[in-house]
Enzyme design. Sequence first.
Site, PDB file in Angstrom:
ATOM      1  N   CYS A  71     -19.946   0.453 -42.248  1.00  0.00           N
ATOM      2  CA  CYS A  71     -19.355  -0.883 -42.444  1.00  0.00           C
ATOM      3  C   CYS A  71     -18.643  -1.048 -43.777  1.00  0.00           C
ATOM      4  O   CYS A  71     -17.435  -1.311 -43.823  1.00  0.00           O
ATOM      5  CB  CYS A  71     -20.434  -1.962 -42.355  1.00  0.00           C
ATOM      6  SG  CYS A  71     -21.422  -1.945 -40.858  1.00  0.00           S
ATOM      7  N   HIS A 127     -18.299  -6.272 -45.520  1.00  0.00           N
ATOM      8  CA  HIS A 127     -19.693  -5.976 -45.207  1.00  0.00           C
ATOM      9  C   HIS A 127     -20.563  -7.172 -45.595  1.00  0.00           C
ATOM     10  O   HIS A 127     -21.541  -7.482 -44.920  1.00  0.00           O
ATOM     11  CB  HIS A 127     -20.139  -4.709 -45.951  1.00  0.00           C
ATOM     12  CG  HIS A 127     -21.554  -4.326 -45.644  1.00  0.00           C
ATOM     13  ND1 HIS A 127     -22.011  -4.148 -44.346  1.00  0.00           N
ATOM     14  CD2 HIS A 127     -22.611  -4.099 -46.447  1.00  0.00           C
ATOM     15  CE1 HIS A 127     -23.296  -3.825 -44.389  1.00  0.00           C
ATOM     16  NE2 HIS A 127     -23.680  -3.789 -45.641  1.00  0.00           N
TER      17      HIS A 127
HETATM   18 CA   LIG Z   1     -19.988  -1.617 -38.777  1.00  0.00          CA
END
Ligand SMILES: [Ca+2]
Length: 499
Positions: A71, A127
Amino acid sequence: MRLSLSLGICLLLAATATAAEQPNVLFIAIDDQNDWIGHLGGHPLARTPHLDALAARGTTFTNAHCQAPLCNPSRTSLLLGLRPTTTGIYGLAPWFRTIPEWADRVTLPQHFASHGYQTAATGKIYHGGTGPHRRPQETAVRRPEFEITAPLGGVGTKPPRKLIPPTPLGNHPLMDWGVWPPDNDDTQKGDYQVASWTVEQIKHAPKDQPFFLAAGFFLPHVPCYATQQWFDLYPDDDTVLPPLQAGDRDDTPRFSWYLHWSLPEPRLRWVREHNQWRNLVRSYLACTSFVDAQIGRLLAALDESGQAENTVVVVWGDHGWHLGEKAITGKNTLWDRGTKVPLIFAGPGVTGGQRCSWPVELLDIYPTLVELAGLPARADLEGLSLAPQLSDAAAARSRPAITSHNQGNHAVRSERWRYIQYADGTEELYDMQADPHEWKNLASNPTVDDVLAAHRRWLPTIDRPPAPGSAHRVLTYNPATDEAVWEGTTIRRTDPLPR
Ligand SMILES: [Ca+2]
Ligand SMILES: [Ca+2]
């Protein structure tokens, strides 16, 4: 006098027309979504009617890849327009603003804000969502990541206890899946609320200003909870399972295991032994269909608002996900299943009904949107605009897609081949036409020496060590000592492979 006055009016009208024609951007992120999307064919049973309809009125990229299979580094790369090997951000930390070199980096949404756009976001874009909340004393110092945000998204309603048996390495709370909530009520799910807020933004969009509106969906990231109606789209039998080859890892280098050495995501062996493989696959597919329906709500709102003709829609996933392939579940790999993602554009400047099979990168989104919106181009972006392919999918691209997972580990995806080099110099090569599941590693075959050489030359020339503050899924390697360190612990050559 009359002439110049008319000319003046004409110029004024022209300027007004340009401003009015500046397209909006609806920027839609899906978390951990691999190519199990109906029209991409990554899973023959995947049901995603809304994404398929969007692809039919736009251009879909059938060979699009993330720059990092995780991420934080993937999203940081996309939104800054820089490779992870340029920023040194490979792990779930740090947040890039803590790195002096990138503290004032003008991100994609900020570039739009600088050029007259209203920027708004909810859910998982970075994120850390829409960016960390600032302390009041900082607001004057630093520009916001987005001007308008709502703290929605994430899992939403959770069962009182995990639905599956305890998973290895600490029974991580995110490692869970199944039917939840039991009453078919989707409204308490984070992604439903992300869609509802975004629909309201579309309905009440400013009349005198274009918008850059970002919606970040959390599913099908684990825990893969969906209501029964989405499970009902998929047969409850083994036809849902992806194809595997027994012993597939026998010809992958030992170092390939180091990239996901010790993680809470269970291995294939565990999901099989605990009768969870089919349940996981159905849960993931159910979540994908649920998110597709939420994206359908956004697209319906756009149509109803009359803004569809003047809005560029882009949908992307931040990286892929394994569901048993290569003996694992989860991410953190350099194979197609870990790097290939949906990438769809539609709207002004995009030819409808096109499938583009060139290898492309999420890194390309930043310069593409800048060009589609007619904003000043930036010289400091590492991606290439996809505007030529959005006009004509056959328009040539000059380079392959690169994915990196920590310093020294890279994949080069060309039209036909996938080449991987790990930090200890070991390699893999797959003929993606003859072997789309990447079962047969050809790297030691002398007949492919030219192919290897042609792909090695694309390895990143800038390949930085992890940035200060790097943590979580960080792997380093010292070639002088042949020492690999995973999450702070040395991996010895003789350590048994993790189960
Ligand atoms: Ca991800
Ligand atoms: Ca194999």
